[in-house]
Design an enzyme around this catalytic site. Structure first.
Site, PDB file in Angstrom:
ATOM      1  CB  SER A 137      -0.887   0.010   1.252  1.00 46.07           C
ATOM      2  OG  SER A 137      -1.485   1.276   1.449  1.00 46.07           O
ATOM      3  CE1 TYR A 150      -4.080  -2.102   5.445  1.00 45.92           C
ATOM      4  CE2 TYR A 150      -3.168  -0.063   4.550  1.00 45.92           C
ATOM      5  CZ  TYR A 150      -3.749  -1.303   4.359  1.00 45.92           C
ATOM      6  OH  TYR A 150      -4.003  -1.742   3.082  1.00 45.92           O
TER       7      TYR A 150
END
Length: 247
Positions: A137, A150
């Site tokens: 990501s 995250y």
């Protein structure tokens, strides 16, 4: 043969479809058995000559990770491609996470990819050339509004990619990653349904639109193909220019 985790929806489903289009036998794994079987049937309808098999597995659980790789081994062909796509998140302020919550994020996003890669190694090295692609990501490179755990897990995934690429190059195993920005999936739909939030996202995206799962899948497929045979340890951002955007 290709194994795609988190293969029942979104980016994982698109990756499975893309690899099928290139003639790969595809194994998909996910936690939701009903969604997994529905996806398998849809993929077979789209690719009637394809070979798609599915196994229910929660890759956050080590026993199930081992069972998944045992299942792959039982197919008797080794493994050509591993796509570590399964992931999850719970966005909160850093001080609001319980220990169990942030550890679960790491288990799903990072530890599962590390362990599956290690368990798959003997199967991958049965072939002269094989590939691992980790779905990361942009949050692994810059701050976005995903919550710290995250972003931390995705940053570590990128370093894992680099390390394994260097360690396993001599064994014919290439290891790369992709880093998507906002992609139109079921998971991103709630956030993107907020018009103000969507405007913020688009203002920071030079291409001015949300990405599609198929665009991530195309990058993943490239990294698996012989055309990328001299590419390892790399990360392709599929982000509409987001990471390159300044003021």
């Amino acid at each position: 043969m290709a194994l795609v985790t988190g293969g029942s929806a979104g980016i994982g489903r698109a990756i499975a479809a893309e690899l099928l289009g290139f003639g790969a036998r595809v194994l998909i794994a996910a936690r939701d058995g009903d969604a997994l079987e529905a996806t398998r049937e849809e993929l077979l309808e789209e690719h009637p000559e394809g070979d798609v098999r599915a196994l229910i597995a929660d890759v956050a659980d080590d026993e199930q990770r081992r069972e998944l790789l045992d299942w792959v081994e039982d197919q008797g062909e080794g493994l050509n491609i591993l796509v570590n796509n399964a992931g999850g998140n719970l966005a909160k302020s850093s001080i609001d996470y319980t220990e169990d919550e942030w550890r679960e994020i790491f288990e799903v996003n990072l530890f599962s990819a590390f362990e599956l890669s290690r368990y798959a190694y003997p199967l991958l090295t049965q072939h002269a050339a094989s590939a691992i692609v980790n779905v990361g990501s942009v949050s692994g490179a810059v701050h976005v509004r995903t919550g710290a755990p995250y972003g931390m897990s995705k940053a570590a995934l990128q370093q894992m990619t680099r390390n394994l690429a260097c360690e396993w190059a001599e064994d014919g195993v290439r290891v790369n990653s992709v880093a998507p920005w906002y992609i139109r999936t079921r998971r991103t739909s709630p956030a993107l349904a907020d018009p103000d939030y969507l405007d913020d996202v688009l203002l920071r995206t030079p291409m001015g639109r949300i990405g599609e799962p198929e665009e991530v899948a195309a990058a993943v497929a490239f990294l698996c193909l012989p055309a990328a045979g001299y590419v390892t340890g790399e990360c392709i951002a599929v982000d509409g220019g987001f990471l390159r955007y300044g003021f």
